[in-house]
Scaffold this active site. Sequence first.
Site, PDB file in Angstrom:
ATOM      1  CG  ASP A  74     112.984 -23.573 -99.847  1.00  0.00           C
ATOM      2  OD1 ASP A  74     113.365 -23.147-100.955  1.00  0.00           O
ATOM      3  OD2 ASP A  74     113.285 -24.698 -99.407  1.00  0.00           O
ATOM      4  CB  CYS A  77     110.038 -25.790-100.697  1.00  0.00           C
ATOM      5  SG  CYS A  77     110.619 -27.183 -99.708  1.00  0.00           S
ATOM      6  CG  ASN A 162     111.368 -29.523 -93.775  1.00  0.00           C
ATOM      7  OD1 ASN A 162     112.154 -28.885 -94.474  1.00  0.00           O
ATOM      8  ND2 ASN A 162     110.069 -29.316 -93.797  1.00  0.00           N
ATOM      9  CG  HIS A 163     114.963 -29.333 -97.611  1.00  0.00           C
ATOM     10  ND1 HIS A 163     115.608 -28.131 -97.773  1.00  0.00           N
ATOM     11  CD2 HIS A 163     113.649 -29.067 -97.786  1.00  0.00           C
ATOM     12  CE1 HIS A 163     114.726 -27.182 -98.047  1.00  0.00           C
ATOM     13  NE2 HIS A 163     113.524 -27.737 -98.052  1.00  0.00           N
ATOM     14  CG  PHE A 164     113.494 -36.187 -96.735  1.00  0.00           C
ATOM     15  CD1 PHE A 164     113.145 -37.091 -97.732  1.00  0.00           C
ATOM     16  CD2 PHE A 164     112.490 -35.444 -96.136  1.00  0.00           C
ATOM     17  CE1 PHE A 164     111.825 -37.242 -98.128  1.00  0.00           C
ATOM     18  CE2 PHE A 164     111.162 -35.592 -96.529  1.00  0.00           C
ATOM     19  CZ  PHE A 164     110.826 -36.492 -97.533  1.00  0.00           C
ATOM     20  CG  HIS A 270     105.581 -28.656-100.396  1.00  0.00           C
ATOM     21  ND1 HIS A 270     105.942 -29.989-100.272  1.00  0.00           N
ATOM     22  CD2 HIS A 270     106.592 -27.943 -99.868  1.00  0.00           C
ATOM     23  CE1 HIS A 270     107.116 -30.070 -99.686  1.00  0.00           C
ATOM     24  NE2 HIS A 270     107.527 -28.837 -99.422  1.00  0.00           N
ATOM     25  CG  HIS A 326     103.694 -29.437 -96.900  1.00  0.00           C
ATOM     26  ND1 HIS A 326     103.063 -29.357 -95.682  1.00  0.00           N
ATOM     27  CD2 HIS A 326     104.973 -28.977 -96.693  1.00  0.00           C
ATOM     28  CE1 HIS A 326     103.922 -28.867 -94.788  1.00  0.00           C
ATOM     29  NE2 HIS A 326     105.069 -28.637 -95.373  1.00  0.00           N
ATOM     30  N   GLY A 329     103.366 -32.294 -90.959  1.00  0.00           N
ATOM     31  CA  GLY A 329     103.279 -31.023 -90.228  1.00  0.00           C
ATOM     32  C   GLY A 329     103.856 -31.153 -88.833  1.00  0.00           C
TER      33      GLY A 329
END
Length: 397
Positions: A74, A77, A162-164, A270, A326, A329
């Site tokens: 990605d 990102c 994990n995107h939000f 990141h 970032h 983890g």
Amino acid sequence: MSYVEVPGAKVPIRMWADPASVEDGAMQQLRNVSTLPWIKGLAVMPDVHFGKGATVGSVIAMQGAVCPAAVGVDIGCGMSAVRTSLTANDLPGDLSRLRSRIEQAIPVGRGMHGDAVDPGKLHGFPTSGWDDFWGRFGGIADAVKFRQERATKQMGTLGSGNHFIEFCLDETGSVWLMLHSGSRNIGKELADFHIGQAQKLPHNQGLIDRDLAVFIADTPQMAAYRNDLFWAQEYAKYNRAIMMGIFQDVVRKEFKKARVAFAPVISCHHNYVAEERYEGVDLLVTRKGAIRAGSGDYGIIPGSMGTGSYIVKGLGNEKSFNSASHGAGRRMSRNAAKKRFSAKDLEEQTQGVECRKDSGVVDEIPGAYKPIEQVMEQQRDLVEVVAKLKQVVCVKG
């Protein structure tokens, strides 16, 4: 803590984590990377974990070469956050309507806008360079050019995993808006294409791991990759900026009486490549799951959907190649999280947060991540904390 140096590596591997806590597979990946002829050093962040070719949470400095898998699929990102003039006293007791409005305005997962977003209609959005950016689409890899319509409609949308998007409070009661997303499917397709191209090159045939295939400076393949890489990084930056503009418009409408004002937006990649100079040598620095933390650089380090996040300022530690972690983890894979936790566990671990609490997001449960406080403690010599945030609304992809 300061770093520890991993013994037996061909170049310095400086680790801001307890080596005993790093899984064997991730440690082997770090050693594999250290064998590349072009490598000049690695910095390992406290949120390090196993990834494709190279670990997530590693900063890899090379001279005259770049490894696409060390960037992450990605491309670009990252995170964006902004402090608002709202305070906790301005918020209603029920935040479900606000979450619904955000979800209606910003497509998530594989979704896209019905029509491409016109940035000129977003309040205060800087449109300079917009036409030039899209004009450069014709110069990217032929393998993905047919995706232009999808790419334009996915601009300003949230990914999955994990995107939000979050609505947060800091310790003083100020409201912050925050989001995490990247270059959507177009960036992933460019990354996959170039990883495949690199794996075919003669100089990559004897590598210890074929996913560590590199492009070498002053070759047509490197030139093509750099063109597409930097375009995708810019796409990711615009994607977050447009989402933040939409998010701000939602908040303005929901809190119209408060006449909401916004501070300057903080934004950081990141998963990306930067050209930087260390000890008099020009290097290509890839940060895969790491942010730039040069002296005075603002950054964002999120925890999980039920814990909290940090706004930070870099301390300019060159031993880490001016980098920091970032996020928290992962400490277990998505499949492991789904086997171990239930929707009831998710509900318990996200108490007080207006968010999805169903089986579809159990893999993002806070228990699947490392404790963010521990991660922050391990990088005290990399960043200083500016603000600690706690989400009260979380929209997942």
